[in-house]
Design a protein around this motif. Structure first.
Motif, PDB file in Angstrom:
ATOM      1  N   GLY A 235      24.111  -0.828  10.540  1.00 28.31           N
ATOM      2  CA  GLY A 235      22.710  -0.418  10.387  1.00 28.31           C
ATOM      3  C   GLY A 235      21.803  -1.625  10.253  1.00 28.31           C
ATOM      4  N   GLU A 236      20.678  -1.415   9.618  1.00 26.79           N
ATOM      5  CA  GLU A 236      19.697  -2.481   9.433  1.00 26.79           C
ATOM      6  C   GLU A 236      20.209  -3.510   8.428  1.00 26.79           C
ATOM      7  N   VAL A 237      20.128  -4.785   8.819  1.00 25.74           N
ATOM      8  CA  VAL A 237      20.531  -5.889   7.952  1.00 25.74           C
ATOM      9  C   VAL A 237      19.402  -6.920   7.959  1.00 25.74           C
ATOM     10  N   THR A 238      19.065  -7.402   6.780  1.00 21.49           N
ATOM     11  CA  THR A 238      18.093  -8.485   6.644  1.00 21.49           C
ATOM     12  C   THR A 238      18.817  -9.695   6.075  1.00 21.49           C
ATOM     13  N   ALA A 239      18.614 -10.836   6.707  1.00 24.02           N
ATOM     14  CA  ALA A 239      19.173 -12.103   6.228  1.00 24.02           C
ATOM     15  C   ALA A 239      18.049 -12.919   5.614  1.00 24.02           C
ATOM     16  N   ASP A 240      18.193 -13.241   4.349  1.00 21.51           N
ATOM     17  CA  ASP A 240      17.204 -14.018   3.617  1.00 21.51           C
ATOM     18  C   ASP A 240      17.751 -15.440   3.478  1.00 21.51           C
ATOM     19  N   PHE A 241      17.119 -16.403   4.150  1.00 19.63           N
ATOM     20  CA  PHE A 241      17.590 -17.780   4.212  1.00 19.63           C
ATOM     21  C   PHE A 241      16.900 -18.628   3.156  1.00 19.63           C
ATOM     22  N   TYR A 242      17.698 -19.345   2.372  1.00 18.53           N
ATOM     23  CA  TYR A 242      17.194 -20.222   1.319  1.00 18.53           C
ATOM     24  C   TYR A 242      17.468 -21.671   1.694  1.00 18.53           C
ATOM     25  N   ASP A 243      16.793 -22.584   1.050  1.00 16.75           N
ATOM     26  CA  ASP A 243      16.956 -24.019   1.254  1.00 16.75           C
ATOM     27  C   ASP A 243      16.390 -24.415   2.617  1.00 16.75           C
ATOM     28  N   GLU A 244      16.516 -25.673   2.947  1.00 21.53           N
ATOM     29  CA  GLU A 244      15.895 -26.141   4.183  1.00 21.53           C
ATOM     30  C   GLU A 244      16.799 -26.038   5.415  1.00 21.53           C
ATOM     31  N   GLY A 245      18.064 -25.961   5.295  1.00 24.33           N
ATOM     32  CA  GLY A 245      18.944 -25.613   6.405  1.00 24.33           C
ATOM     33  C   GLY A 245      19.254 -26.663   7.444  1.00 24.33           C
ATOM     34  N   SER A 246      19.158 -27.941   7.125  1.00 25.50           N
ATOM     35  CA  SER A 246      19.506 -28.945   8.136  1.00 25.50           C
ATOM     36  C   SER A 246      21.022 -29.100   8.276  1.00 25.50           C
ATOM     37  N   THR A 247      21.764 -28.944   7.185  1.00 22.54           N
ATOM     38  CA  THR A 247      23.226 -29.056   7.250  1.00 22.54           C
ATOM     39  C   THR A 247      23.945 -27.931   6.510  1.00 22.54           C
ATOM     40  N   ARG A 248      23.222 -27.219   5.649  1.00 22.45           N
ATOM     41  CA  ARG A 248      23.835 -26.166   4.818  1.00 22.45           C
ATOM     42  C   ARG A 248      22.731 -25.209   4.412  1.00 22.45           C
ATOM     43  N   GLN A 249      23.076 -23.919   4.326  1.00 22.59           N
ATOM     44  CA  GLN A 249      22.069 -22.954   3.923  1.00 22.59           C
ATOM     45  C   GLN A 249      22.715 -21.763   3.229  1.00 22.59           C
ATOM     46  N   THR A 250      22.127 -21.393   2.097  1.00 22.31           N
ATOM     47  CA  THR A 250      22.534 -20.184   1.386  1.00 22.31           C
ATOM     48  C   THR A 250      21.767 -19.019   2.007  1.00 22.31           C
ATOM     49  N   VAL A 251      22.482 -17.927   2.249  1.00 18.78           N
ATOM     50  CA  VAL A 251      21.885 -16.756   2.889  1.00 18.78           C
ATOM     51  C   VAL A 251      22.317 -15.526   2.101  1.00 18.78           C
ATOM     52  N   VAL A 252      21.376 -14.637   1.837  1.00 19.84           N
ATOM     53  CA  VAL A 252      21.709 -13.358   1.225  1.00 19.84           C
ATOM     54  C   VAL A 252      21.487 -12.287   2.281  1.00 19.84           C
ATOM     55  N   LEU A 253      22.538 -11.516   2.533  1.00 17.73           N
ATOM     56  CA  LEU A 253      22.453 -10.393   3.464  1.00 17.73           C
ATOM     57  C   LEU A 253      22.120  -9.136   2.679  1.00 17.73           C
ATOM     58  N   TYR A 254      21.144  -8.395   3.156  1.00 15.86           N
ATOM     59  CA  TYR A 254      20.735  -7.122   2.562  1.00 15.86           C
ATOM     60  C   TYR A 254      21.090  -6.019   3.554  1.00 15.86           C
ATOM     61  N   PHE A 255      21.987  -5.148   3.169  1.00 12.27           N
ATOM     62  CA  PHE A 255      22.413  -4.038   4.006  1.00 12.27           C
ATOM     63  C   PHE A 255      21.629  -2.796   3.584  1.00 12.27           C
TER      64      PHE A 255
END
Length: 168
Positions: A96-116
């Protein structure tokens, strides 16, 4: 002159045929995946690499493809077991619908929270560049309870703790 034009036209036609026949299979696979799945909603500021690997992970979850999900791992370890745990916990909701919330700046590593949206579950994942300079995921949750537990720090809705720009 006419023979030269005909020769040029045949050469161009042959070049186009060779180019079309040797097109990249990964482009075709991406197009099939993209049209066969719900669109990923995105909040925050992903890099091209982190966005790509997170999108791929959500597709593999939705497909129940534990092998392909495990292949996204950037470290040695329990990737296969973790992939099975993630598919069991989030696979149905990923359809179904999933939202990915991206944290930090993301040049080499990024924390992501998936919302289902379907199940109201959340899952924290880490995307990063691996040893081969390609983006992948940390899949190191062999314990089913750990793998299915959402982050305690994440807000109930995407974008609630600063992943969005504060304006300006």
């Amino acid at each position: 002159m006419r023979r030269t034009l005909l020769g040029c036209a045949l050469a161009v036609g042959a070049l186009l045929t060779v180019t079309a026949c040797s097109s990249d299979d990964s482009t075709s696979a991406y197009q099939t995946d993209y049209t066969g799945h719900e669109p990923l909603h995105v909040v925050g500021y992903p890099s091209t690499g982190s966005l790509g690997v997170v999108q791929e992970a959500v597709w593999r979850l939705a497909d129940g493809d534990t092998d392909a999900l495990a292949d996204l791992s950037v470290e040695d370890g329990p990737a296969e077991k973790t992939a099975r745990n993630w598919v069991e916990s989030f696979g149905e909701a990923a359809k179904g619908e999933v939202t990915a919330d991206f944290y930090d700046e993301g040049s080499t590593r990024q924390t992501v929270v998936l919302y289902f949206a379907k199940s109201r579950q959340t899952k924290e994942i880490t995307a990063r560049i691996g040893d081969d300079d390609t983006w992948g995921l940390l899949l190191n949750e062999p314990d089913p309870k750990e793998a299915s537990t959402g982050p305690t720090w994440a807000p109930a809705e995407p974008g609630g703790t600063g992943s969005r720009s504060s304006g300006g």
